[in-house]
Structure formats: structure tokens, C-alpha cells
Design a protein around this motif. Structure first.
Motif, PDB file in Angstrom:
ATOM      1  N   ARG A  13       0.827  -1.209   0.000  1.00  0.00           N
ATOM      2  CA  ARG A  13       0.000   0.000   0.000  1.00  0.00           C
ATOM      3  C   ARG A  13       0.864   1.262   0.000  1.00  0.00           C
ATOM      4  O   ARG A  13       0.494   2.268  -0.615  1.00  0.00           O
ATOM      5  N   LYS A  75       7.483   9.259   9.509  1.00  0.00           N
ATOM      6  CA  LYS A  75       6.722   8.798  10.691  1.00  0.00           C
ATOM      7  C   LYS A  75       7.470   7.618  11.321  1.00  0.00           C
ATOM      8  O   LYS A  75       6.912   6.543  11.525  1.00  0.00           O
ATOM      9  N   HIS A  77       8.494   6.799  14.285  1.00  0.00           N
ATOM     10  CA  HIS A  77       8.052   6.106  15.507  1.00  0.00           C
ATOM     11  C   HIS A  77       6.960   5.090  15.195  1.00  0.00           C
ATOM     12  O   HIS A  77       6.850   4.063  15.842  1.00  0.00           O
ATOM     13  N   LEU A  78       6.157   5.397  14.152  1.00  0.00           N
ATOM     14  CA  LEU A  78       5.071   4.492  13.776  1.00  0.00           C
ATOM     15  C   LEU A  78       5.649   3.213  13.159  1.00  0.00           C
ATOM     16  O   LEU A  78       5.168   2.108  13.395  1.00  0.00           O
TER      17      LEU A  78
ATOM     18  N   LEU B  79       2.986  12.887  18.173  1.00  0.00           N
ATOM     19  CA  LEU B  79       2.891  13.338  16.777  1.00  0.00           C
ATOM     20  C   LEU B  79       1.621  12.837  16.097  1.00  0.00           C
ATOM     21  O   LEU B  79       1.130  11.754  16.393  1.00  0.00           O
ATOM     22  N   THR B  81       0.794  11.362  13.297  1.00  0.00           N
ATOM     23  CA  THR B  81       1.210  10.606  12.111  1.00  0.00           C
ATOM     24  C   THR B  81       0.452   9.283  12.029  1.00  0.00           C
ATOM     25  O   THR B  81       0.109   8.697  13.049  1.00  0.00           O
ATOM     26  N   TYR B  82       0.241   8.852  10.801  1.00  0.00           N
ATOM     27  CA  TYR B  82      -0.580   7.659  10.559  1.00  0.00           C
ATOM     28  C   TYR B  82      -0.349   7.229   9.109  1.00  0.00           C
ATOM     29  O   TYR B  82       0.249   7.974   8.324  1.00  0.00           O
ATOM     30  N   TYR B  83      -0.809   6.013   8.761  1.00  0.00           N
ATOM     31  CA  TYR B  83      -0.722   5.582   7.362  1.00  0.00           C
ATOM     32  C   TYR B  83      -1.961   6.108   6.642  1.00  0.00           C
ATOM     33  O   TYR B  83      -3.073   5.624   6.859  1.00  0.00           O
ATOM     34  N   PHE B  85      -3.180   5.953   3.770  1.00  0.00           N
ATOM     35  CA  PHE B  85      -3.941   5.147   2.808  1.00  0.00           C
ATOM     36  C   PHE B  85      -4.916   4.195   3.499  1.00  0.00           C
ATOM     37  O   PHE B  85      -5.747   3.580   2.850  1.00  0.00           O
ATOM     38  N   TYR B  86      -4.800   4.060   4.818  1.00  0.00           N
ATOM     39  CA  TYR B  86      -5.671   3.127   5.543  1.00  0.00           C
ATOM     40  C   TYR B  86      -6.934   3.822   6.062  1.00  0.00           C
ATOM     41  O   TYR B  86      -6.882   4.989   6.472  1.00  0.00           O
ATOM     42  N   GLU B  90      -8.933  -0.552   8.608  1.00  0.00           N
ATOM     43  CA  GLU B  90      -7.690  -1.155   8.081  1.00  0.00           C
ATOM     44  C   GLU B  90      -6.515  -0.910   9.026  1.00  0.00           C
ATOM     45  O   GLU B  90      -5.637  -1.759   9.166  1.00  0.00           O
ATOM     46  N   PHE B  94      -4.218  -3.694  10.632  1.00  0.00           N
ATOM     47  CA  PHE B  94      -2.756  -3.679  10.534  1.00  0.00           C
ATOM     48  C   PHE B  94      -2.116  -3.826  11.919  1.00  0.00           C
ATOM     49  O   PHE B  94      -1.197  -4.645  12.102  1.00  0.00           O
ATOM     50  N   ALA B  96      -3.444  -5.170  14.515  1.00  0.00           N
ATOM     51  CA  ALA B  96      -3.713  -6.534  15.006  1.00  0.00           C
ATOM     52  C   ALA B  96      -2.738  -7.534  14.388  1.00  0.00           C
ATOM     53  O   ALA B  96      -2.366  -8.525  15.018  1.00  0.00           O
ATOM     54  N   LYS B 121     -11.391   7.046   6.030  1.00  0.00           N
ATOM     55  CA  LYS B 121      -9.927   7.057   5.907  1.00  0.00           C
ATOM     56  C   LYS B 121      -9.370   7.902   7.046  1.00  0.00           C
ATOM     57  O   LYS B 121      -9.939   8.956   7.362  1.00  0.00           O
TER      58      LYS B 121
END
Lengths: 256, 232
Positions: A13, A75, A77-78, B79, B81-83, B85-86, B90, B94, B96, B121
Motif C-alpha cells: 500500500r 513517521k 516512531h510508527l 505526533l 502521524t498515521y498511514y 492510505f488506511y 484497516e 494492521f 492486530a 480514511k
């Protein structure tokens, strides 16, 4: 197993748009040149362009990894707050990049073959064993891509380590390291020790580029090319070591 | 137990932490309080294994902390921050897949409690809702240590109040230690059992909130000011 497949799916992705973009580019270029070759009456143009595009794929994996790693770098830390080992985190990226490389190469191969069969059956190639040539080129692309990909991952990770302490100077330091490693590699391979370590184990591989015909006795013999197995083994060992150093840096030295 | 032994963190000439010696007990909700740049986030990241000490050692149950200590620690970063696209769902899937201790049902329960749409999203959520997703992802893990760095940041006061109240029901204090940093000290004060005061990279004190109230007759902010004045 679930965490590995979860990582792989995430990696796909992260770079899906890039892969689709590259494949759309492949398609546009091949179809464009196929149409142009009919107009210009240049029947083997699409196949040649396909070959050029395929060779350019040697840069695909490092570019793919750079984009993927930079995306994680924003990102960190993620990405790093994860119980998986550095080898798994980086391995998922490498494997995903390799699969993407194969997909894009496969598309070009199929399109080139399609164009070849549609355009003409009278092309005379300056070599006799097309399959062998394709195999050699494919191996060189793959080996070059993996080698550059592993080194790029190492330099990127080392940059992340230095960035914590040296901020904007980190990039300069990494560029200096790249120069130093390149210089050392060149210098070492020219020394006696370097030749002893690298330059051994030559075997003769069949050459696809020429064929000698002995007209007197009507014997056909394929000429060969020397291939340095020793150099390939040493390069492979160096790449494995570099990969594990990179994993160690990621696990122990990269900070967020 | 989390143990800091003679821990210092140096970035060239700047000290982020100086000679920290502290033992953080299990099964408590602990507030980590201090001014901006005092070292709160660095301390949290060290427990999460995302920052390594320049000197000294950080251990959890006598085991040295590394990045892979993530298997024992759930960390909520300050922060945003995240993905991108999810979707929320989702993202839960991820997490899990990456953390064997992740409780998907609990994550959905917390998201429902916080009124977050699972199908959206993450990038389309408001900052407040993204903050709630982070809280759900952190609290849904069945780990001994939960670290929350500014979990209430970006949330409006009404929501903060309901989340603070809800936090208690999603934490198992029999087996979980929670460390929270926040500027909204007053709002989380009813939750806290212990508090750590930190200034200029030095841990000034680790105290029971009950003792601060009964012995000193103070609230946490007043106690923190007193500690800062004593140190100055």
C-alpha cells in the motif's frame, strides 16, 4: 506469519501508487512506440525500446526503496514501534520492491513479445540464442538492482542514525561515506590482495552473441564468455553483511 | 518495574536527560509532568526503546530496553502521524497483524465509545478524531506498560472530559502501568496515582498523588511549581 503478511500488505500500500505509475508509464511508452514504429516503418523499434526500458529497471529497486523508506522516515516512531526485527521490517520492503520490479519487467516483456510477434517474423537478431541473452540481461538487472537496493538501504539507515546528532550535516557525511566506500572498493580491487580475494573461479558460460561455424567439417560450436564466480560470491557475501549491519543499525541505533 | 539507572542522554552538546535514577512501580497510573523541553518525551521514548541512553541503563523487569521492547510496551506518540492510505478499520487490522497482544474487539469498543467512524480514511478524520484513534490503538493492546505522550492534545475540552473518564474503564490496573504526559494536568489529576516531576532533563521527584494532597495540601500543579522553585 500474520505479522509478516501484514507487513507485506502494508508495504504494497505504501508504494502502490508508484508501482501503478511505473506500469502505466511502461504501457504508454510501449504502445506509443508500437504505433510509431508502424508509422515510421521501423518494425523492431518496440522490442528495442522494451530492452532499453528493461535495462533501466536496474534503478527501479533503489528508487522504489528510497521512496518507501522516505515515506517511513516521516513517521519513524510508527514504523519502528513494532516488535518485528529490523531484518523483517527491511526484508518486507526489499521483497515488495523485488515483486514490483518483476511485475513491471514482466509487463514490458509481454508487451515486447506481443509487439515482436505482431510486427514481423523476419527480424534477424545479431545473436543466436535469444532466450540465453534474455536470461543474462535479466540476471544482470536483478543482481544490479538488489546490490544498489541493499547499499541504498544501508546509506539511508546510516543517515537516520547521523541525523539525530548532526541534523543537516548528516547528508553531507553520508555523501562523504559513499565517496569513501566507492574509492576504497576501486582501490582495493586493484591491489594484489583485492585480486586474490575477488578475481578467482572463472567458468565459461555459453555466449548468446556469436556462433562459430566450422565450414570444413560442418560443425557448429558455440563460443563462450568467462564468468567470475569468485567475484559474485564475494559481492553476495558483502551484500549479506551490509544488510545485517543495516538491520542492526535500525534495531539499535536509529532514534526517533 | 521500569528502572532508570544513571541515565543520561546527550545530543552533541545538549543534554536531554541528566543522571536520571528512578524506579517506576507497576500497576499505577502515573503522570509525567514538567515544562516544555524538560525531557518528558525523551523519557517516554526511552521506555519504548525508541531512544537509547548515552550513559546508564533502562530496564523493564531487569531486561534491557531495546526497540523490540514494543512487545511489552504500547506507545502513543505526541505526533499526528498515521498511514494515510488506511481507513480506521484497516489501521486496526494492521495493528492486530503486528502486535499479537492486540485486542481487535476492544479497539472497536473504544472507537465506538469515542464515536469514531471505522469506515473513514484516517487522513479524512479531524485532528481530534485521529487523536481518538491513537488512543484506541494504544489501549487495545494487552501489555504491561502503556505510554501516552500528550493523548489529549488536539481534543476539545468536552471530549477530553469524557475520554479521561473512559480511560479508566479500558485499563486493567491489576496488570498494567500507565504513564501519561500532558499539559492538561488538572484534567487528568483525578486519574493519577503517582506523579513524576521533571525539569531540564532531571527527575526532581516521584510522589504519590494522595501524599501530595494529604501531607502538602496541594494539587499537582502547585506541587510542581514548588518543586521547580526548590530546584531554581
Amino acid at each position: 506469519m500474520m505479522n509478516w503478511s501484514g507487513l507485506l500488505r502494508k508495504e504494497f500500500r505504501v508504494t502502490r501508487t508508484l508501482l501503478l505509475g511505473v506500469m502505466a508509464f511502461d504501457l504508454l511508452v510501449m504502445v506509443g512506440f508500437f504505433l510509431a514504429s508502424a508509422r515510421w516503418e521501423f518494425p523492431y523499434l518496440t522490442t528495442i525500446i522494451g530492452g532499453v526500458l528493461a535495462v533501466m529497471h536496474v534503478f527501479f529497486l533503489p528508487l522504489y526503496l528510497l521512496i518507501s523508506l522516505n515515506s517511513e522516515g516521516r513517521k519513524l516512531h510508527l514504523w519502528l514501534h513494532n516488535p518485528q526485527s529490523g531484518a523483517r521490517l527491511l526484508g518486507a520492503k526489499l521483497l515488495n520492491g523485488l515483486l514490483a520490479l518483476l511485475l513491471s519487467l514482466g509487463l514490458i516483456g509481454v508487451l515486447a513479445l506481443l509487439a515482436y510477434s505482431l510486427e514481423t517474423s523476419e527480424i534477424v537478431f545479431p545473436f543466436d540464442n535469444l532466450g540465453l541473452l534474455v536470461l543474462y540481461i535479466f540476471s544482470i538487472i536483478l543482481a544490479g538492482a538488489i546490490s544498489m537496493g541493499v547499499w541504498l538501504t544501508f546509506y539511508w539507515t546510516f543517515y537516520q542514525v547521523l541525523k539525530t546528532y548532526f541534523r543537516r550535516w548528516a547528508l553531507l557525511l553520508v555523501l562523504m561515506l559513499i565517496g569513501l566506500v566507492s574509492w576504497f572498493g576501486g582501490w582495493f580491487s586493484g591491489t594484489r590482495l583485492g585480486e586474490f580475494v575477488m578475481d578467482w573461479g572463472y567458468v565459461q558460460f555459453p555466449s548468446p552473441l556469436s556462433m562459430e561455424v566450422n565450414q570444413e567439417v560442418f560443425e557448429v560450436s558455440t563460443s563462450t564468455v568467462p564468468f567470475p564466480i569468485g567475484s559474485v560470491i564475494i559481492d553476495a557475501i558483502i551484500l549479506v553483511v551490509i544488510f545485517f549491519i543495516t538491520c542492526w543499525l535500525l534495531d539499535r541505533k536509529v532514534e526517533v | 518495574m521500569i528502572t532508570f539507572e544513571n541515565v543520561s542522554k546527550k545530543y552533541l552538546t545538549k543534554h536531554a536527560l541528566s543522571d536520571v535514577n528512578v524506579k517506576i512501580p507497576e500497576g499505577k497510573i502515573i503522570g509525567l509532568v514538567g515544562s516544555n523541553g524538560s525531557g518528558k518525551s525523551t523519557l517516554m521514548k526511552m521506555i519504548a526503546g525508541l531512544v537509547a541512553p548515552s550513559e546508564g541503563s533502562v530496564t523493564i523487569d531487569e531486561e534491557a530496553v531495546t526497540r523490540r521492547t514494543a512487545s511489552k510496551v504500547a506507545y502513543l506518540s505526541e505526533l499526528d502521524t498515521y498511514y494515510s492510505f488506511y481507513s480506521v478499520k484497516e489501521t486496526v487490522t494492521f495493528f492486530a497483524s503486528q502486535f499479537p497482544d492486540f485486542d481487535t474487539e476492544k479497539a472497536y469498543e473504544i472507537l465506538e465509545f469515542m464515536d469514531v467512524d471505522k469506515e473513514q480514511k484516517v487522513k479524512h478524520l479531524s485532528k481530534g478524531n485521529r487523536g481518538r484513534v491513537k488512543i484506541a490503538l494504544t489501549l487495545a493492546r494487552d501489555v504491561p506498560i502503556i505510554l501516552m505522550d500528550e493523548p489529549l492534545s488536539g481534543l476539545d475540552p468536552m471530549v477530553r472530559d469524557s475520554i479521561v473518564k473512559g480511560l479508566l474503564s479500558f485499563i486493567d490496573l491489576e496488570k498494567q502501568t500507565v504513564i501519561i504526559t500532558t499539559h492538561e494536568v488538572t484534567e487528568i489529576e483525578p486519574l493519577l496515582e503517582m506523579v513524576i516531576a521533571i525539569r531540564n532533563g532531571k527527575v526532581l521527584a516521584l510522589e504519590d498523588v494522595e501524599t501530595i494532597r494529604e501531607r502538602d495540601g496541594m494539587r499537582i500543579v502547585e506541587w510542581l511549581k514548588k518543586k521547580y522553585q526548590e530546584e531554581a
